[in-house]
Enzyme design. Sequence first.
Site, PDB file in Angstrom:
ATOM      1  N   CYS A  22       0.894  -0.996  -0.219  1.00 46.83           N
ATOM      2  CA  CYS A  22      -0.275  -0.224  -0.235  1.00 46.83           C
ATOM      3  C   CYS A  22       1.132   1.376  -0.048  1.00 46.83           C
ATOM      4  O   CYS A  22       0.581   2.231  -0.647  1.00 46.83           O
ATOM      5  CB  CYS A  22      -1.119  -0.020   1.156  1.00 46.83           C
ATOM      6  SG  CYS A  22      -0.354  -1.142   2.575  1.00 46.83           S
TER       7      CYS A  22
ATOM      8  N   ARG B 240       7.684 -11.395   4.498  1.00 44.03           N
ATOM      9  CA  ARG B 240       7.169 -10.938   6.240  1.00 44.03           C
ATOM     10  C   ARG B 240       7.467 -12.297   7.221  1.00 44.03           C
ATOM     11  O   ARG B 240       7.690 -13.581   7.076  1.00 44.03           O
ATOM     12  CB  ARG B 240       5.711 -11.453   6.796  1.00 44.03           C
ATOM     13  CG  ARG B 240       4.703  -9.712   6.044  1.00 44.03           C
ATOM     14  CD  ARG B 240       3.466 -10.498   6.598  1.00 44.03           C
ATOM     15  NE  ARG B 240       2.653  -8.882   5.440  1.00 44.03           N
ATOM     16  CZ  ARG B 240       1.025  -8.531   5.656  1.00 44.03           C
ATOM     17  NH1 ARG B 240       0.544  -9.776   6.143  1.00 44.03           N
ATOM     18  NH2 ARG B 240       0.667  -7.792   4.412  1.00 44.03           N
TER      19      ARG B 240
ATOM     20  N   GLN C   6       0.665 -10.745  -2.922  1.00 43.35           N
ATOM     21  CA  GLN C   6      -1.038 -10.777  -2.818  1.00 43.35           C
ATOM     22  C   GLN C   6      -1.222 -10.338  -4.232  1.00 43.35           C
ATOM     23  O   GLN C   6      -0.872  -9.660  -5.596  1.00 43.35           O
ATOM     24  CB  GLN C   6      -0.953 -10.051  -2.318  1.00 43.35           C
ATOM     25  CG  GLN C   6      -0.342 -10.249  -0.535  1.00 43.35           C
ATOM     26  CD  GLN C   6      -0.191  -8.758   0.379  1.00 43.35           C
ATOM     27  OE1 GLN C   6      -0.163  -7.598  -0.338  1.00 43.35           O
ATOM     28  NE2 GLN C   6      -0.778  -8.385   1.284  1.00 43.35           N
TER      29      GLN C   6
ATOM     30  N   ASP D 220      -3.007  -8.040  -4.645  1.00 43.23           N
ATOM     31  CA  ASP D 220      -3.659  -6.252  -4.042  1.00 43.23           C
ATOM     32  C   ASP D 220      -3.659  -5.355  -5.085  1.00 43.23           C
ATOM     33  O   ASP D 220      -3.713  -5.102  -5.831  1.00 43.23           O
ATOM     34  CB  ASP D 220      -1.824  -6.483  -3.295  1.00 43.23           C
ATOM     35  CG  ASP D 220      -2.328  -5.176  -1.827  1.00 43.23           C
ATOM     36  OD1 ASP D 220      -3.316  -4.969  -1.417  1.00 43.23           O
ATOM     37  OD2 ASP D 220      -1.474  -5.274  -1.924  1.00 43.23           O
TER      38      ASP D 220
ATOM     39  N   HIS E  93      -5.301  -1.084  -4.705  1.00 44.73           N
ATOM     40  CA  HIS E  93      -5.964   0.090  -3.967  1.00 44.73           C
ATOM     41  C   HIS E  93      -6.256   0.635  -4.536  1.00 44.73           C
ATOM     42  O   HIS E  93      -6.558   1.022  -6.275  1.00 44.73           O
ATOM     43  CB  HIS E  93      -4.410   0.478  -2.889  1.00 44.73           C
ATOM     44  CG  HIS E  93      -3.927  -0.364  -1.874  1.00 44.73           C
ATOM     45  ND1 HIS E  93      -2.579  -1.023  -2.907  1.00 44.73           N
ATOM     46  CD2 HIS E  93      -4.227  -0.281  -0.899  1.00 44.73           C
ATOM     47  CE1 HIS E  93      -2.441  -2.031  -1.605  1.00 44.73           C
ATOM     48  NE2 HIS E  93      -2.781  -1.549  -0.856  1.00 44.73           N
TER      49      HIS E  93
ATOM     50  N   LYS F 256     -12.346  -2.728   8.311  1.00 43.35           N
ATOM     51  CA  LYS F 256     -12.782  -3.575   7.095  1.00 43.35           C
ATOM     52  C   LYS F 256     -13.476  -5.080   7.472  1.00 43.35           C
ATOM     53  O   LYS F 256     -13.861  -4.838   8.541  1.00 43.35           O
ATOM     54  CB  LYS F 256     -11.018  -4.533   7.082  1.00 43.35           C
ATOM     55  CG  LYS F 256     -10.310  -5.876   7.992  1.00 43.35           C
ATOM     56  CD  LYS F 256      -9.568  -6.019   8.561  1.00 43.35           C
ATOM     57  CE  LYS F 256      -9.335  -7.842   9.331  1.00 43.35           C
ATOM     58  NZ  LYS F 256      -7.327  -7.760   9.291  1.00 43.35           N
TER      59      LYS F 256
ATOM     60  N   HIS G 157      -8.081  -0.488   0.614  1.00 44.73           N
ATOM     61  CA  HIS G 157      -7.499  -1.824   0.133  1.00 44.73           C
ATOM     62  C   HIS G 157      -8.475  -3.182   0.007  1.00 44.73           C
ATOM     63  O   HIS G 157      -9.647  -3.451   1.290  1.00 44.73           O
ATOM     64  CB  HIS G 157      -6.198  -2.223   2.119  1.00 44.73           C
ATOM     65  CG  HIS G 157      -5.865  -0.759   2.275  1.00 44.73           C
ATOM     66  ND1 HIS G 157      -4.351  -0.639   1.564  1.00 44.73           N
ATOM     67  CD2 HIS G 157      -6.303   0.316   2.445  1.00 44.73           C
ATOM     68  CE1 HIS G 157      -3.633   0.600   2.913  1.00 44.73           C
ATOM     69  NE2 HIS G 157      -5.922   0.653   2.741  1.00 44.73           N
TER      70      HIS G 157
END
Length: 636
Positions: free
Chosen positions: A332, A361, A379, A381, A383, A463, A509
Amino acid sequence: MVRITFLAEQKVEEYSGRITGFDILQPGALKGAVALKVNGELYDLSRKIESDTEIEVIQLSDEMGLDIIRHDAAHIMAQAVKELFPNTQITIGPTIQDGFYYDFATNRTFTMDDFAAIEKKMKEIIKSNHRFVREVWTRKQAIDFFSSIGEKYKVDIISSIPESENLTVYRQGDFVDLCRGPHSPSTGRVKAFKLMKVAGAYWRGDTKGPMLQRIYGTAWRNKNELNAYLKRLKEVERRDHRKIAKDMDLFHIQEEAVGQVFWHEQGYALYNVLESYIRKKLINNGYAEVKTPILASKELWEKSGHWDKFRENMFIVDESESKRLAIKPMNCPCHVQIFNSHTRSYRNLPIRMAEFGTCHRNESSGSLHGLMRVRGFTQDDAHIFCMEEQINSETVKFCDLLKEVYSELGFNEISVKFSDRPNVRAGDNQVWDRAEKALLEAVREAGLSYELNPGEGAFYGPKLEFVLKDAIGRNWQCGTLQVDFILPRRLEAFYIGADGQKHHPVMLHRAILGTFERFIGILIEHYAGRFPLWLAPTQLAILTVTSEADDYAIEIYNALKKQGVRVKTDLTNEKISYKIRLHSSNKIPILWIVGKNEVASKTMSVRNLGSEKRESSSYEKAAELLLKSINPSQGS
């Protein structure tokens, strides 16, 4: 007089004297009752009710009732272990999903060979039907008692409890344990249990602390439920994605790259099919795909707030103060940098920015589990940068996309959790009020039912968590949608509004799969490796009976390869029965078998995975059916 309001029945009654759950429940209701919820607090049935109150009866049929029975079983196991092995110290014994555990400090090494004796002793305790008796003790009384019987871990726990908090212990026969409760009326309420495994565990989770021994167990309402659970465990074991991956040659993980995946040819084919499928969905839904660096400076993570909240899970590349870099744990902040690279107008919004972003991670080694928990992952992912008034419409579009993807991947049961502000968070309550209100309105607009998941939001915003159910009834939390008013402000993102002034965008997100690695693990177990044709790493294998059919097999292979079919040939000299077993164990959906006769007639013998039948077909007919079966709408 005490005024009792029974919430389920919507009735009010008054009682005098010492009132407990045993006094206010009818004999028929008591049979299935485990505990009470008194003004929202859990009470044992024997605990005194001292003031006017609203009451809910916790039944064994309720999930909370089953959880209490599992808590009972943990205490019964602790008592059994103490009676069998008196030098053992007891520490903690909570409930977990489907069961319970208790951690023990002892010089003895427990093995599964000890389970028969422990279970036998537990059954004796259950048959004795000891009452669970709650007592409130002073701190000194508790410390003196547990010190006197050599339970130093209990003394350690007491020392960490705030002095303002009452200390409660529970008695069952001669056994006493420190516990907040509640418990069911007696040990006899535990009807069906089984000890499952033993493992090591550090005291308080500290790797520098003493190593304890943890015995896991499961407990259920009755033997039928227990047997059904044990049967389900066997099915879970059969579907274990690590075992199937080995059979299908999909991937492996090794010590030299802990928590990271070595994708083999077949596994990476599956990965690419899934990525191509998601990419087409994103393009069709107005997303622009980007790519951001894997390394970013400490300063960026400090600005975003991730350095304070996430530092222990980040891999640091250069520890020197002048140029400290971190491998990104999420995408992000980098997407905000792309947004900030141009001056944006309200007319440009919403901007839907997607990335198949590789992140790392530093998960603890004990939590790693095949593809389900890794350190290096990708991911799906994205946004969405939008104005506040666009949150509703963007949420509806995302939810529609997510449901479409899950359905096409074979998951039709989806539940939604709404997670609100956590205790540790960025931003003030006013910002959180706006974000939570906006997301709740959007969920309603999308027509989704949801359950509250208090305090589990991200540190920058509330979320939605999308939970799918697999083929054997397990729940997997995969997709997320988070409303973020905070990060765009922290990283100074703005757009020019219709008023000509600068405004911070709202940042949504969102992810559908979560990570490719974990979702592929879920897919493997959901289908037990037998993927639908469009998703299978290899869709067709052409097997030759004799070398005289090699040229024909290669000709078919080349023709189908040009049409995008994922096909392989097996021209080895092995017997055809061996080839069929081999490629069936590799879960290839369709086998075409060709020999001398098929070459002459331009046909093949077709065998589908899971079927013993072989049907003769012309090449044209078999190829037409194959191509029709590969659904083009699913990106294959």
